[in-house]
Each structure stands twice: as C-alpha cells, then as structure tokens.
Design a protein around this motif. Structure first.
Motif, PDB file in Angstrom:
ATOM      1  N   MET B   1      -4.671  -3.303   4.239  1.00  0.00           N
ATOM      2  CA  MET B   1      -4.525  -3.228   2.778  1.00  0.00           C
ATOM      3  C   MET B   1      -4.508  -1.774   2.310  1.00  0.00           C
ATOM      4  O   MET B   1      -3.623  -1.354   1.586  1.00  0.00           O
ATOM      5  CB  MET B   1      -5.687  -3.988   2.123  1.00  0.00           C
ATOM      6  CG  MET B   1      -5.557  -4.151   0.633  1.00  0.00           C
ATOM      7  SD  MET B   1      -4.266  -5.337   0.197  1.00  0.00           S
ATOM      8  CE  MET B   1      -4.330  -5.232  -1.574  1.00  0.00           C
ATOM      9  N   SER B   2      -5.553  -1.022   2.798  1.00  0.00           N
ATOM     10  CA  SER B   2      -5.627   0.389   2.417  1.00  0.00           C
ATOM     11  C   SER B   2      -4.499   1.187   3.060  1.00  0.00           C
ATOM     12  O   SER B   2      -4.012   2.155   2.480  1.00  0.00           O
ATOM     13  CB  SER B   2      -6.983   0.978   2.804  1.00  0.00           C
ATOM     14  OG  SER B   2      -7.113   0.917   4.213  1.00  0.00           O
ATOM     15  N   HIS B   3      -4.086   0.726   4.249  1.00  0.00           N
ATOM     16  CA  HIS B   3      -2.977   1.384   4.926  1.00  0.00           C
ATOM     17  C   HIS B   3      -1.705   1.261   4.086  1.00  0.00           C
ATOM     18  O   HIS B   3      -0.976   2.237   3.876  1.00  0.00           O
ATOM     19  CB  HIS B   3      -2.777   0.748   6.306  1.00  0.00           C
ATOM     20  CG  HIS B   3      -1.587   1.302   7.038  1.00  0.00           C
ATOM     21  ND1 HIS B   3      -1.569   2.591   7.527  1.00  0.00           N
ATOM     22  CD2 HIS B   3      -0.382   0.748   7.328  1.00  0.00           C
ATOM     23  CE1 HIS B   3      -0.391   2.806   8.104  1.00  0.00           C
ATOM     24  NE2 HIS B   3       0.342   1.700   7.993  1.00  0.00           N
ATOM     25  N   ALA B   4      -1.488   0.033   3.570  1.00  0.00           N
ATOM     26  CA  ALA B   4      -0.303  -0.198   2.710  1.00  0.00           C
ATOM     27  C   ALA B   4      -0.387   0.652   1.455  1.00  0.00           C
ATOM     28  O   ALA B   4       0.621   1.208   0.998  1.00  0.00           O
ATOM     29  CB  ALA B   4      -0.219  -1.676   2.343  1.00  0.00           C
ATOM     30  N   ARG B   5      -1.607   0.780   0.909  1.00  0.00           N
ATOM     31  CA  ARG B   5      -1.776   1.586  -0.312  1.00  0.00           C
ATOM     32  C   ARG B   5      -1.471   3.061  -0.030  1.00  0.00           C
ATOM     33  O   ARG B   5      -0.823   3.731  -0.825  1.00  0.00           O
ATOM     34  CB  ARG B   5      -3.196   1.428  -0.851  1.00  0.00           C
ATOM     35  CG  ARG B   5      -3.319   1.887  -2.304  1.00  0.00           C
ATOM     36  CD  ARG B   5      -4.681   1.599  -2.876  1.00  0.00           C
ATOM     37  NE  ARG B   5      -4.949   0.171  -2.945  1.00  0.00           N
ATOM     38  CZ  ARG B   5      -6.148  -0.388  -2.833  1.00  0.00           C
ATOM     39  NH1 ARG B   5      -7.213   0.365  -2.626  1.00  0.00           N
ATOM     40  NH2 ARG B   5      -6.310  -1.688  -2.931  1.00  0.00           N
ATOM     41  N   ASP B   6      -1.929   3.507   1.128  1.00  0.00           N
ATOM     42  CA  ASP B   6      -1.634   4.896   1.520  1.00  0.00           C
ATOM     43  C   ASP B   6      -0.136   5.119   1.660  1.00  0.00           C
ATOM     44  O   ASP B   6       0.403   6.142   1.232  1.00  0.00           O
ATOM     45  CB  ASP B   6      -2.322   5.224   2.855  1.00  0.00           C
ATOM     46  CG  ASP B   6      -3.829   5.300   2.691  1.00  0.00           C
ATOM     47  OD1 ASP B   6      -4.279   5.392   1.525  1.00  0.00           O
ATOM     48  OD2 ASP B   6      -4.540   5.234   3.709  1.00  0.00           O
ATOM     49  N   GLU B   7       0.503   4.121   2.278  1.00  0.00           N
ATOM     50  CA  GLU B   7       1.954   4.210   2.462  1.00  0.00           C
ATOM     51  C   GLU B   7       2.654   4.255   1.106  1.00  0.00           C
ATOM     52  O   GLU B   7       3.582   5.030   0.897  1.00  0.00           O
ATOM     53  CB  GLU B   7       2.452   3.000   3.278  1.00  0.00           C
ATOM     54  CG  GLU B   7       2.054   3.029   4.721  1.00  0.00           C
ATOM     55  CD  GLU B   7       2.802   4.112   5.496  1.00  0.00           C
ATOM     56  OE1 GLU B   7       4.022   4.230   5.304  1.00  0.00           O
ATOM     57  OE2 GLU B   7       2.160   4.839   6.270  1.00  0.00           O
ATOM     58  N   ASN B   8       2.175   3.392   0.186  1.00  0.00           N
ATOM     59  CA  ASN B   8       2.750   3.372  -1.164  1.00  0.00           C
ATOM     60  C   ASN B   8       2.571   4.717  -1.859  1.00  0.00           C
ATOM     61  O   ASN B   8       3.483   5.221  -2.510  1.00  0.00           O
ATOM     62  CB  ASN B   8       2.088   2.286  -2.018  1.00  0.00           C
ATOM     63  CG  ASN B   8       2.758   0.948  -1.839  1.00  0.00           C
ATOM     64  OD1 ASN B   8       3.723   0.843  -1.088  1.00  0.00           O
ATOM     65  ND2 ASN B   8       2.248  -0.069  -2.511  1.00  0.00           N
ATOM     66  N   ASP B   9       1.366   5.286  -1.714  1.00  0.00           N
ATOM     67  CA  ASP B   9       1.092   6.600  -2.335  1.00  0.00           C
ATOM     68  C   ASP B   9       2.049   7.649  -1.795  1.00  0.00           C
ATOM     69  O   ASP B   9       2.546   8.495  -2.543  1.00  0.00           O
ATOM     70  CB  ASP B   9      -0.363   7.018  -2.072  1.00  0.00           C
ATOM     71  CG  ASP B   9      -1.342   6.164  -2.863  1.00  0.00           C
ATOM     72  OD1 ASP B   9      -0.876   5.484  -3.801  1.00  0.00           O
ATOM     73  OD2 ASP B   9      -2.543   6.167  -2.539  1.00  0.00           O
ATOM     74  N   LYS B  10       2.288   7.552  -0.485  1.00  0.00           N
ATOM     75  CA  LYS B  10       3.188   8.511   0.151  1.00  0.00           C
ATOM     76  C   LYS B  10       4.608   8.390  -0.425  1.00  0.00           C
ATOM     77  O   LYS B  10       5.246   9.401  -0.767  1.00  0.00           O
ATOM     78  CB  LYS B  10       3.216   8.242   1.668  1.00  0.00           C
ATOM     79  CG  LYS B  10       3.497   9.464   2.494  1.00  0.00           C
ATOM     80  CD  LYS B  10       3.230   9.153   3.952  1.00  0.00           C
ATOM     81  CE  LYS B  10       4.495   9.297   4.743  1.00  0.00           C
ATOM     82  NZ  LYS B  10       4.345   8.910   6.152  1.00  0.00           N
ATOM     83  N   VAL B  11       5.044   7.136  -0.555  1.00  0.00           N
ATOM     84  CA  VAL B  11       6.388   6.903  -1.103  1.00  0.00           C
ATOM     85  C   VAL B  11       6.453   7.371  -2.558  1.00  0.00           C
ATOM     86  O   VAL B  11       7.430   8.009  -2.968  1.00  0.00           O
ATOM     87  CB  VAL B  11       6.757   5.398  -0.994  1.00  0.00           C
ATOM     88  CG1 VAL B  11       8.048   5.101  -1.746  1.00  0.00           C
ATOM     89  CG2 VAL B  11       6.903   4.994   0.457  1.00  0.00           C
TER      90      VAL B  11
END
Lengths: 179, 168
Positions: B1-11
């Motif tokens: 979940m947090s990994h996806a959020r990090d990925e989203n932040d990166k994008v």
C-alpha cells in the motif's frame, strides 16, 4: 451542492446585465478552463480558439447562467460541449491527431527538459480523456477531488477512481523516465 | 500500500516538473473582446421560454399525429365497410373474383369455408323439412290416431296430449 460564494459577484453582474461580468468570469475561470481545454484537446492553439468560443457561448447564454443552480458546473459543461464539438470537427478535417505546439512546458528550458515535457505529453495523451482531465486539474491546477467532482459534476469517488486508474497507467509508462 | 503511494508520489513529482501554460494577456484581450461583442448582440432566450416553447411544439406535434391517425383510421374503416358490403352480396363462387389487395388468400379461404358451412346447414335444414312434411303427410293419410312407428322406438313428432288430458 451549494452555490459557490466566489460566483456571487458574477451572478450580481449577470443579474444587472452588466458587461463587466465578462472580466469577472475571466478572472475566476479562464486559467482553469484553459487547462481543462488543453487536457481535452491536447493542443494549445486549439484550446485558445475553443476558450474564445466558450466565452462567446457563456455571454450568449448569460440569462441561463444567471439562473443556474451551480454556475461553475454550468461553465464547465459549456466548455466540455464546445471542446467535444471542436474535436469532432477537427477529426473530420485532419485525418491524424493534433500535431501543433506543445501544451506542456518545463521551467528550465534545457534540451533534456524539453524531452521530458514531450514524454509527459505523450503519456498523458495516451490516457482516456476523462482520466486526463482529472490528472491535469489535480496536478497542474492543484484542485482537490472535491473541487474536481464539483466542476465535472460527478461524484468524488468517481474522480478518485479515475485518478487512481490514471496513476496506475502512468506508473507503468513512466517507469523508465527520470526527472 | 505504502509502496504504491510512494510510486504515486514519484509519478506526481515527475508530472509536476512540467507545467501548463497560463492564458496570455493577448489571449485575454482577444477572448474578452469577442465576448463583449457578443454581449452587444444580445442574449439567447430567457430560460422559462425554452421549456414553454418545447411544450407548445410538442402539443402541436401530438395534435397533428392524433388527427392524422384519426383520418387514416376513418379512411380505412370506410374502405373496409364498402368492400364488406359488396362482398356480402356475392355468391361463394364469386369470392375468387374479390381483389387480392382487399382480402388475402387466407381470409378468402376462411370466408369461402364459412359460406360453404352455411350452405351445408341450409341443405340439412331443407332435408329435415322435407322429411317432416313426408311424415305429416303419411300421418294424415293413415289417420291421426295411428302415427307411423319411429325408428328405435322414438317418435320424431312432439307428443300429442289425449282429449281427456286436454280438457282435465
């Protein structure tokens, strides 16, 4: 949803049939509408043309606008209709998609940044239009999901899910791109 | 979940590296100028007139459709009545001559069968009448008190009450 208080001066000018309403509408909506139209049409030149059409339409429908329950949603509906009509005409005229000037720019104008802007334009263009609208309003106009939902006249959950789907795609497509 | 959020932040950060162009002052002059020109030309209809006009147009269209439907119904009924009256006076054999466009083959066969059924019924009635006449004649010749015996022991005549029963 309630009337937005920022629209009150516009409503008052429209009620007086005062042409100063044009300036007020410009100040309140032009920036967001221009972004929205660029997201829909993916061409700055076309967005400028359609923005003019939208303002003319707004002025012609000013009596409807004065009585509209939600002025912002009404303005965006006009913009959406005009952009869709324009896109259909453009598609009939040109066989291929717009190849005009770029609609995204990067602050530092180096060649790498120009390339990045082009890549971002390309991946955003690959998104479905509804998802692209949400991404552009959220990222480039810093709107909340609630505000976007209000403007696009859809539920907040719909906006959130469109954004989530768009992010999933962008994550894959932008995996190899470095800022 | 947090990994996806990090990925989203990166994008999101990557997307935020670019920016959308704002409308220029030149564009503002052009757009507001066109809008003011449109303002001078006047506004579209007031909102309440639009639904009113739609209702009026719908009412006129509905009246037109109903009157046309009535007219069509009247015409077809009159045509049907005249054809029916003409056909009713024809013999069964003449039904073949009825125009094809008025009655289809199925209707024509049904009508012919109906007429044949009526004809057969009339023939049977005539036979019965002759039979009865014959029985009555025979009865008159033999005398009323001695009617012929009916087949299967059942009389084909109505029972005649005796004189004593008639006056009692």
């Amino acid at each position: 949803m309630k009337k937005h208080p920022a629209d009150d001066p516009i409503r008052a000018a429209l009620a007086r049939d005062d042409p100063a309403a044009v300036e007020l509408i410009w100040d309140r909506y032009a920036g967001d509408l221009f972004a929205f139209l660029q997201a829909m049409l993916r061409c700055r030149q076309d967005a400028e043309d359609v923005l003019q059409m939208v303002f003319v339409k707004i002025v012609r429908k000013r009596r409807h606008l004065a009585g509209a329950r939600r002025l912002d949603a009404y303005v965006y509906q006009i913009a959406r209709n005009e952009a869709s009509r324009f896109a259909r005409r453009r598609q009939r005229k040109r066989a291929v998609e717009p190849a005009g000037d770029s609609w995204l720019s990067v602050a530092d104008g180096g060649s790498a940044h120009v390339e990045l802007a082009e890549q971002l334009e390309t991946v955003l263009a690959r998104l479905p239009q509804q998802q692209r609208e949400v991404v552009v309003l959220k990222i480039y106009r810093e709107k909340t999901f609630q505000e976007i939902a209000r403007l696009l006249d859809v539920s907040q959950n719909t906006v959130a899910s469109r954004y989530r789907y768009a992010m999933e795609k962008l994550r894959i497509w932008l995996k190899d791109v470095k800022s | 979940m947090s990994h996806a959020r990090d990925e989203n932040d990166k994008v999101e950060r990557l997307l935020q590296a670019a920016r959308l162009s704002e409308p220029s002052g030149q564009l503002k002059d052009r757009v507001t100028g066109a809008a003011r020109e449109a303002w001078r030309q006047g506004a579209a209809d007031v909102p309440w007139r639009v639904p009113l006009r739609r209702v009026a147009v719908s009412a006129v269209a509905a009246a037109l459709i109903v009157s046309l439907a009535n007219l069509a119904a009247d015409v077809s009924v009159v045509r049907g009545q005249t054809e029916a009256a003409r056909v009713a006076h024809r013999e069964v054999a003449e039904l073949e001559a009825v125009p094809e466009e008025v009655y289809g083959s199925v209707t024509r066969r049904l009508l012919a069968a109906n007429f044949r059924a009526y004809e057969a019924a009339a023939e049977r009635l005539e036979q019965y009448r002759q039979q009865m006449r014959q029985v009555l004649d025979e009865a008159q010749e033999n005398g009323v008190t001695n009617p012929p015996r009916a087949p299967n022991g059942r009389s084909r005549l109505l029972p005649v009450p005796s004189a004593s029963e008639a006056y009692s």
